[in-house]
Design a protein around this motif. Structure first.
Motif, PDB file in Angstrom:
ATOM      1  N   LEU A   5       0.833  -1.208   0.000  1.00 48.64           N
ATOM      2  CA  LEU A   5       0.000   0.000   0.000  1.00 48.64           C
ATOM      3  C   LEU A   5       0.868   1.259   0.000  1.00 48.64           C
ATOM      4  O   LEU A   5       0.551   2.246  -0.681  1.00 48.64           O
ATOM      5  N   VAL A  15       0.563   4.135  -2.960  1.00 49.36           N
ATOM      6  CA  VAL A  15       0.265   5.554  -2.750  1.00 49.36           C
ATOM      7  C   VAL A  15       1.440   6.416  -3.207  1.00 49.36           C
ATOM      8  O   VAL A  15       1.244   7.528  -3.743  1.00 49.36           O
ATOM      9  N   PHE A  64      -6.744   6.705   1.156  1.00 44.21           N
ATOM     10  CA  PHE A  64      -5.780   6.490   0.075  1.00 44.21           C
ATOM     11  C   PHE A  64      -5.694   7.713  -0.823  1.00 44.21           C
ATOM     12  O   PHE A  64      -4.609   8.219  -1.119  1.00 44.21           O
ATOM     13  N   CYS A  68       1.491   8.798   6.394  1.00 44.92           N
ATOM     14  CA  CYS A  68       0.074   8.528   6.115  1.00 44.92           C
ATOM     15  C   CYS A  68      -0.609   7.764   7.239  1.00 44.92           C
ATOM     16  O   CYS A  68      -1.839   7.649   7.251  1.00 44.92           O
ATOM     17  N   LEU A  91      -4.435   5.544   7.132  1.00 47.57           N
ATOM     18  CA  LEU A  91      -4.149   4.688   5.983  1.00 47.57           C
ATOM     19  C   LEU A  91      -3.362   3.481   6.487  1.00 47.57           C
ATOM     20  O   LEU A  91      -2.321   3.652   7.128  1.00 47.57           O
ATOM     21  N   GLU A 115      -0.931   1.665   5.931  1.00 49.65           N
ATOM     22  CA  GLU A 115       0.340   1.396   5.248  1.00 49.65           C
ATOM     23  C   GLU A 115       1.315   0.728   6.215  1.00 49.65           C
ATOM     24  O   GLU A 115       0.912   0.277   7.289  1.00 49.65           O
TER      25      GLU A 115
END
Length: 220
Positions: free
Chosen positions: A21, A25, A88, A163, A168, A170
């Motif tokens: 991820l 991004v 995202f 993030c 998010l 991630e």
């Protein structure tokens, strides 16, 4: 040591999802940001003040605002104005703006590095401004700008770790969640750091090698 490796093997699938991820991004923000950065570079370099000054304001705002603030603004601020984005896309938009602001200056520096004689020669053979830009100036400018653009891409991949502040899921967010549930913060963050380093360290060496390869042709 065996216990540490066992924990890492157990955590790796979850961290890998966050790693992918983070890469996604970063890729989206770079594609959007570099395209916008090119447009801003052309705007700042334009002779018309109508184009130059608005582009300059956009660039300076992007360079002067921390990426963390941009993330918070897009994810938490825009909904108050009626525009809600997923975590995202909020991350992609915020990082794309940051990318555009910085890469515009990198690309503009590449454009200014092209000798003025190139434009004069293009005019002599009958090329208009647009064709001169497309076929003469930009190919040389982007060649000069390529190493710093790649170096900035590495920085943006690292910046994607911010993030986690907008939920998010991630790499850092997943590592933090594992640490919260197991209280093994040091081992899981070490593994996350190694995953970042596995990309950033070889990429940095590659950029340095590319700079050396392009340097002779740039100074020829």
């Amino acid at each position: 040591m065996n216990e540490l490796l066992t924990m890492w093997l157990a955590w790796f699938p979850e961290l890998w999802k966050g790693f992918v991820l983070s890469m996604q991004v970063t890729a989206v923000s770079l594609v959007l940001g570099v395209v916008l950065g090119l447009l801003l570079a052309l705007g700042v370099s334009a002779q018309s003040s109508v184009l130059r000054y608005p582009a300059l304001v956009v660039v300076e705002l992007g360079r002067g605002t921390p990426a963390l603030i941009l993330l918070q603004y897009v994810y938490f601020g825009l909904p108050t104005a009626g525009l809600t984005l997923s975590a995202f896309w909020a991350a992609a938009v915020a990082l794309a703006y940051c990318t555009a602001a910085y890469t515009s200056e990198i690309i503009r520096g590449g454009i200014e590095a092209v000798a003025q004689g190139q434009s004069e020669a293009a005019a002599v053979i009958g090329l208009n401004r647009l064709d001169t830009l497309r076929f003469i100036i930009l190919p040389q400018a982007l060649r000069v700008a390529l190493p710093p653009l790649l170096g900035f891409s590495i920085m943006m991949f690292q910046a994607s770790s911010l993030c986690f502040t907008i939920a998010l899921p991630e790499l850092v967010s997943r590592a933090s969640a594992i640490g919260s549930s197991t209280f093994e913060y040091m081992p899981v963050l070490t593994l996350a750091g190694l995953m970042y380093a596995a990309v950033c360290a070889p990429a940095t060496l590659g950029v340095a090698a590319l700079e050396k390869r392009l340097a002779p042709s740039q100074h020829a």
